[in-house]
Design a protein around this motif. Structure first.
Motif, PDB file in Angstrom:
ATOM      1  N   THR A   7       0.856  -1.182   0.000  1.00  0.00           N
ATOM      2  CA  THR A   7       0.000   0.000   0.000  1.00  0.00           C
ATOM      3  C   THR A   7       0.890   1.228   0.000  1.00  0.00           C
ATOM      4  N   PRO A   8       0.917   1.981  -1.098  1.00  0.00           N
ATOM      5  CA  PRO A   8       1.797   3.139  -1.158  1.00  0.00           C
ATOM      6  C   PRO A   8       1.481   4.135  -0.052  1.00  0.00           C
ATOM      7  N   ARG A   9       2.519   4.601   0.591  1.00  0.00           N
ATOM      8  CA  ARG A   9       2.369   5.632   1.604  1.00  0.00           C
ATOM      9  C   ARG A   9       3.222   6.812   1.184  1.00  0.00           C
ATOM     10  N   SER A  10       2.687   8.000   1.286  1.00  0.00           N
ATOM     11  CA  SER A  10       3.450   9.165   0.869  1.00  0.00           C
ATOM     12  C   SER A  10       3.323  10.247   1.928  1.00  0.00           C
ATOM     13  N   VAL A  11       4.149  11.287   1.768  1.00  0.00           N
ATOM     14  CA  VAL A  11       4.176  12.360   2.738  1.00  0.00           C
ATOM     15  C   VAL A  11       2.992  13.296   2.529  1.00  0.00           C
ATOM     16  N   ALA A  12       2.145  13.422   3.510  1.00  0.00           N
ATOM     17  CA  ALA A  12       1.014  14.355   3.479  1.00  0.00           C
ATOM     18  C   ALA A  12       0.197  14.246   2.205  1.00  0.00           C
ATOM     19  N   GLY A  13      -0.054  13.023   1.766  1.00  0.00           N
ATOM     20  CA  GLY A  13      -0.879  12.831   0.591  1.00  0.00           C
ATOM     21  C   GLY A  13      -0.201  13.166  -0.716  1.00  0.00           C
ATOM     22  N   ARG A  14       1.107  13.252  -0.723  1.00  0.00           N
ATOM     23  CA  ARG A  14       1.831  13.579  -1.941  1.00  0.00           C
ATOM     24  C   ARG A  14       2.238  12.313  -2.697  1.00  0.00           C
ATOM     25  N   CYS A  15       2.543  12.510  -3.981  1.00  0.00           N
ATOM     26  CA  CYS A  15       3.047  11.387  -4.780  1.00  0.00           C
ATOM     27  C   CYS A  15       4.517  11.179  -4.456  1.00  0.00           C
ATOM     28  N   GLY A  16       4.891   9.932  -4.155  1.00  0.00           N
ATOM     29  CA  GLY A  16       6.273   9.671  -3.790  1.00  0.00           C
ATOM     30  C   GLY A  16       6.776   8.334  -4.276  1.00  0.00           C
ATOM     31  N   SER A  17       7.941   7.957  -3.800  1.00  0.00           N
ATOM     32  CA  SER A  17       8.604   6.747  -4.287  1.00  0.00           C
ATOM     33  C   SER A  17       7.771   5.488  -4.067  1.00  0.00           C
ATOM     34  N   ALA A  18       6.974   5.453  -2.982  1.00  0.00           N
ATOM     35  CA  ALA A  18       6.138   4.270  -2.746  1.00  0.00           C
ATOM     36  C   ALA A  18       5.133   4.088  -3.875  1.00  0.00           C
ATOM     37  N   ASN A  19       4.622   5.213  -4.390  1.00  0.00           N
ATOM     38  CA  ASN A  19       3.691   5.137  -5.521  1.00  0.00           C
ATOM     39  C   ASN A  19       4.398   4.634  -6.773  1.00  0.00           C
ATOM     40  N   TRP A  20       5.627   5.089  -6.994  1.00  0.00           N
ATOM     41  CA  TRP A  20       6.354   4.686  -8.203  1.00  0.00           C
ATOM     42  C   TRP A  20       6.775   3.223  -8.137  1.00  0.00           C
ATOM     43  N   VAL A  21       7.056   2.718  -6.952  1.00  0.00           N
ATOM     44  CA  VAL A  21       7.341   1.284  -6.800  1.00  0.00           C
ATOM     45  C   VAL A  21       6.116   0.478  -7.200  1.00  0.00           C
ATOM     46  N   CYS A  22       4.959   0.943  -6.752  1.00  0.00           N
ATOM     47  CA  CYS A  22       3.699   0.274  -7.097  1.00  0.00           C
ATOM     48  C   CYS A  22       3.484   0.314  -8.606  1.00  0.00           C
ATOM     49  N   VAL A  23       3.673   1.490  -9.221  1.00  0.00           N
ATOM     50  CA  VAL A  23       3.506   1.644 -10.670  1.00  0.00           C
ATOM     51  C   VAL A  23       4.466   0.739 -11.429  1.00  0.00           C
ATOM     52  N   ALA A  24       5.683   0.600 -10.927  1.00  0.00           N
ATOM     53  CA  ALA A  24       6.715  -0.181 -11.618  1.00  0.00           C
ATOM     54  C   ALA A  24       6.311  -1.633 -11.801  1.00  0.00           C
ATOM     55  N   GLN A  25       5.348  -2.108 -11.025  1.00  0.00           N
ATOM     56  CA  GLN A  25       4.935  -3.508 -11.110  1.00  0.00           C
ATOM     57  C   GLN A  25       3.635  -3.682 -11.891  1.00  0.00           C
ATOM     58  N   CYS A  26       3.080  -2.583 -12.376  1.00  0.00           N
ATOM     59  CA  CYS A  26       1.836  -2.659 -13.137  1.00  0.00           C
ATOM     60  C   CYS A  26       2.106  -2.986 -14.598  1.00  0.00           C
ATOM     61  N   ILE A  27       1.129  -3.627 -15.235  1.00  0.00           N
ATOM     62  CA  ILE A  27       1.207  -3.829 -16.672  1.00  0.00           C
ATOM     63  C   ILE A  27       0.211  -2.919 -17.377  1.00  0.00           C
ATOM     64  N   ASP A  28      -0.897  -2.578 -16.751  1.00  0.00           N
ATOM     65  CA  ASP A  28      -1.906  -1.769 -17.423  1.00  0.00           C
ATOM     66  C   ASP A  28      -2.182  -0.470 -16.683  1.00  0.00           C
ATOM     67  N   VAL A  29      -2.817   0.453 -17.372  1.00  0.00           N
ATOM     68  CA  VAL A  29      -3.006   1.794 -16.837  1.00  0.00           C
ATOM     69  C   VAL A  29      -3.984   1.825 -15.659  1.00  0.00           C
ATOM     70  N   SER A  30      -4.942   0.932 -15.616  1.00  0.00           N
ATOM     71  CA  SER A  30      -5.883   0.939 -14.513  1.00  0.00           C
ATOM     72  C   SER A  30      -5.177   0.595 -13.207  1.00  0.00           C
ATOM     73  N   CYS A  31      -4.203  -0.296 -13.302  1.00  0.00           N
ATOM     74  CA  CYS A  31      -3.375  -0.616 -12.137  1.00  0.00           C
ATOM     75  C   CYS A  31      -2.584   0.615 -11.716  1.00  0.00           C
ATOM     76  N   VAL A  32      -2.043   1.351 -12.698  1.00  0.00           N
ATOM     77  CA  VAL A  32      -1.311   2.580 -12.406  1.00  0.00           C
ATOM     78  C   VAL A  32      -2.215   3.568 -11.667  1.00  0.00           C
ATOM     79  N   GLU A  33      -3.436   3.720 -12.155  1.00  0.00           N
ATOM     80  CA  GLU A  33      -4.375   4.641 -11.517  1.00  0.00           C
ATOM     81  C   GLU A  33      -4.655   4.235 -10.081  1.00  0.00           C
ATOM     82  N   ARG A  34      -4.706   2.934  -9.844  1.00  0.00           N
ATOM     83  CA  ARG A  34      -4.941   2.444  -8.490  1.00  0.00           C
ATOM     84  C   ARG A  34      -3.753   2.775  -7.587  1.00  0.00           C
TER      85      ARG A  34
END
Length: 260
Positions: free
Chosen positions: A18-45
């Motif tokens: 579960t990506p966690r970021s600073v004060a609701g910001r986009c951060g490295s945890a989100n990009w780690v999650c994105v890096a494992q996606c194959i489709d855009v809906s996963c990216v959006e999640r």
């Protein structure tokens, strides 16, 4: 693909975290999650978990800035403060960009079938049952094409190294922002069982955010090892997730002159 395989974050990657970021910001945890996606809906999640609201606010700033539709520089000036609030602070990165982690041969599983070697682009993906009502009204529709602002590529080398690349453009990250999220590791193929496993070892998110060049290291992320049933037919590579969803992804081989 696109809004099709959205549940990949918990399904195919089996809880990419579960990506966690600073004060609701986009951060490295989100990009780690994105890096494992194959489709855009996963990216959006992945982006919804921590930075969706921040990106929406940034988009509204661009809309009300009075800047021209194509004037990214104007938007960058007008929304600089809001942009900085939308992404985790990123000082000059101590990391250098690694454009081709497979090049030196230090990453890989040994070998893969010759017909699997090359560069593949995502062409379509099946719609998960729980996502179908959000995507299409016609229950017979099974596949969705990738949307224009999303590009997904899979590169496989003869020594069994893979590189997954996701390009996120301004339509997703806000005007003037762009990142290519990469993950790489060993591609382990069992030709007897027709299975392939992605053993990710590291990754980077590289691009421009808030007018600044960024190289965001993802090596400390928690990467999963998704297993797929594969099918190779000519220039088409099909991957079916070994999960309850049985979600499928279809890739098309790219000619050498188009491979980057």
């Amino acid at each position: 693909m696109s809004t099709s395989a959205g549940a990949q974050a918990p399904a195919v990657t089996q809880g990419a975290g579960t990506p966690r970021s600073v004060a609701g910001r986009c951060g490295s945890a989100n990009w780690v999650c994105v890096a494992q996606c194959i489709d855009v809906s996963c990216v959006e999640r992945c982006l919804a978990q921590g930075c969706e609201q921040a990106l929406s606010t940034l988009a509204r700033c661009a809309e009300t800035s009075g800047c021209g539709a194509e004037d990214s520089a104007c938007v960058a000036r007008a929304c600089d403060t809001q942009c900085e609030r939308s992404f985790e602070p990123a000082p000059p990165s101590p990391e250098k960009e690694n454009p081709d982690p497979c090049e030196d041969g230090s990453v890989g599983s040994g070998r893969v079938p010759k017909k699997m070697v090359g560069q593949w682009s995502l062409e379509a993906a099946s719609v998960r049952p729980e996502e179908k009502s959000k995507v299409v009204a016609d229950e017979d529709v099974k596949d969705v094409k990738p949307r224009a602002d999303f590009e997904r590529a899979l590169v496989v080398t003869p020594k069994g190294c893979f590189l997954l690349r996701t390009r996120l453009e301004s339509a997703t990250l806000g005007k003037g922002n762009a990142l290519e999220v990469r993950s790489w590791g060993s591609l382990v193929v069992d030709e007897k069982k027709d299975t392939v496993e992605l053993r990710t070892t590291s990754g980077q998110a590289v691009g421009t955010v808030c007018g600044k060049p960024r190289v965001i290291g993802l090596s400390k992320g928690r990467f999963q090892r998704p297993l797929y049933q594969y099918e190779l037919e000519g220039d088409t590579l099909g991957l079916t997730a070994r999960t309850k969803s049985k979600q499928t992804f279809q890739f098309r081989r790219q000619p050498l002159e188009k491979a980057e």
